[in-house]
Design an enzyme around this catalytic site. Structure first.
Site, short mmCIF file in Angstrom:
data_model
loop_
_atom_site.label_atom_id
_atom_site.label_comp_id
_atom_site.label_asym_id
_atom_site.label_seq_id
_atom_site.Cartn_x
_atom_site.Cartn_y
_atom_site.Cartn_z
N GLU A 98 -5.10 -4.77 10.58
CA GLU A 98 -4.04 -3.78 10.76
C GLU A 98 -4.27 -3.04 12.08
O GLU A 98 -5.06 -2.08 12.12
CB GLU A 98 -4.05 -2.76 9.62
CG GLU A 98 -3.85 -3.37 8.25
CD GLU A 98 -3.28 -2.35 7.27
OE1 GLU A 98 -2.15 -2.55 6.83
OE2 GLU A 98 -3.96 -1.35 6.96
N LYS A 158 0.18 4.23 -0.31
CA LYS A 158 -0.43 5.44 0.29
C LYS A 158 -0.21 6.63 -0.65
O LYS A 158 -0.14 6.44 -1.87
CB LYS A 158 0.09 5.66 1.71
CG LYS A 158 -0.07 4.39 2.56
CD LYS A 158 0.13 4.59 4.03
CE LYS A 158 -0.06 3.26 4.76
NZ LYS A 158 0.06 3.35 6.20
N GLU A 213 -6.55 4.87 7.95
CA GLU A 213 -6.36 6.31 7.66
C GLU A 213 -7.64 6.90 7.06
O GLU A 213 -7.97 8.06 7.31
CB GLU A 213 -5.15 6.48 6.74
CG GLU A 213 -3.84 6.26 7.52
CD GLU A 213 -2.72 5.62 6.71
OE1 GLU A 213 -2.75 5.69 5.47
OE2 GLU A 213 -1.81 5.06 7.35
N GLY A 249 2.84 2.31 10.67
CA GLY A 249 3.80 3.40 10.51
C GLY A 249 4.54 3.76 11.78
O GLY A 249 5.19 4.80 11.86
N SER A 300 3.71 -2.17 10.14
CA SER A 300 5.17 -2.25 10.30
C SER A 300 5.75 -3.61 9.94
O SER A 300 6.72 -4.07 10.54
CB SER A 300 5.59 -1.84 11.71
OG SER A 300 5.20 -0.50 11.97
N HIS A 317 -9.36 1.45 5.05
CA HIS A 317 -8.05 1.59 5.70
C HIS A 317 -8.20 2.51 6.91
O HIS A 317 -9.00 3.46 6.88
CB HIS A 317 -7.02 2.17 4.71
CG HIS A 317 -5.63 2.10 5.27
ND1 HIS A 317 -5.15 3.04 6.15
CD2 HIS A 317 -4.64 1.19 5.11
CE1 HIS A 317 -3.92 2.69 6.50
NE2 HIS A 317 -3.59 1.58 5.89
N ASN A 325 0.88 -1.17 0.00
CA ASN A 325 0.00 0.00 0.00
C ASN A 325 0.92 1.22 0.00
O ASN A 325 1.51 1.55 1.02
CB ASN A 325 -0.90 -0.01 1.25
CG ASN A 325 -1.70 1.27 1.39
OD1 ASN A 325 -1.74 2.09 0.47
ND2 ASN A 325 -2.34 1.45 2.53
#
Ligand code: 13P
Length: 250
Positions: free
Chosen positions: A167, A12, A98, A173, A212, A96, A10
């Site tokens: 996730e 992003k 985010e 991240g 990660s 996701h 991904n």
């Protein structure tokens, strides 16, 4: 039941025409024909045609990172599932963390996007996961189940046509990975939750881990019984790291 491992990058909101060209060519060059895993890259929408073109003779599959829940019309700035399918995307991420946290996407909206993807022949990857506060409050499974249940409201057969990516938000991240045992436990509980509705779908659906994942921890994570692949952010932007994870998957 054997589930084919899926290693998905991904990217992003990263990359330029040049950097993406370089990244895809480097992955292409190292893809081994005897790899058992499926390899997918989820590119920013504007670069999808470029990536689809660069991978047309390779085994790399291409996905988007988001889609509209609407079919067409006056939705300025949105991209529909039919547009993504039209240009040759195969997968699309939905929900996701985010998108959920920064753009206010509810689980109900995410479920509509999941259905919109299927309506257009795209394979949706449903992202779920708890925040640190939720984990510390022992609410991990409650949160994850609720995120999955809005899609299950459309039917277990609907969910069964997609992929799930667990996730944990606190691992995205941050360089903090869930331990293989922590991840395996959630994956197994997701599968058990689905098995209450349909044993075959539960056995067949792929559940990826994301957060990660890197060349150092990938092998152990991917060795867990219920971890069927990875959804990789940062490390998917570096060809050698992404390839190392693909190799770890076999
Ligand atoms: P990182 O691998 O950078 O933690 O990102 C994970 C992720 O959000 C993939 O969708």
């Amino acid at each position: 039941m054997a589930r084919q491992t899926l290693i998905a990058g991904n990217w992003k909101m990263n990359g330029t025409t040049d950097s993406i060209h370089e990244l895809v060519m480097a992955i292409n060059a190292q893809l081994e024909s005897d790899w058992q895993s499926e390899v997918l890259v989820c590119a920013p929408a504007v670069y999808l045609p470029l990536v689809i073109d660069l991978t047309k003779d390779s085994a790399i599959e291409v996905g988007a990172q988001n889609l509209s829940e609407q079919a067409a019309g006056a939705f300025t700035g949105e991209i529909s599932g039919s547009m993504l399918a039209d240009i040759g995307s195969q997968y699309v991420l939905v929900g996701h963390s985010e998108r959920r946290s920064l753009y206010g996407e509810s689980s109900e909206l995410v479920a509509k996007k999941f259905q919109a993807a299927l309506d257009n022949g795209l394979i949706p990857v449903l992202c779920v996961g708890e925040t640190l506060e939720e984990r510390e409050a022992d609410a991990t499974m409650k949160v994850v189940r609720a995120q999955i249940d809005t899609v299950l409201d459309y039917g277990i057969d609907v969910l069964g046509q997609g992929v799930i990516a667990y996730e944990p938000v606190w691992a995205i991240g941050t360089g903090k990975t869930a331990t293989p045992e922590q991840a395996q436990q959630v994956h197994a509980e997701i599968r058990a939750h689905l098995a209450q509705l349909d044993v075959d779908v539960a056995a067949k659906i792929r559940i990826l881990y994301g957060g990660s994942m890197n060349p150092t921890n990938a092998e152990q994570l991917l060795a867990q019984d219920d971890i069927d692949g990875g959804l990789i952010g940062g490390a998917s932007l570096k060809a050698e790291q992404f390839i190392a994870i693909c190799k770890a998957a076999g």
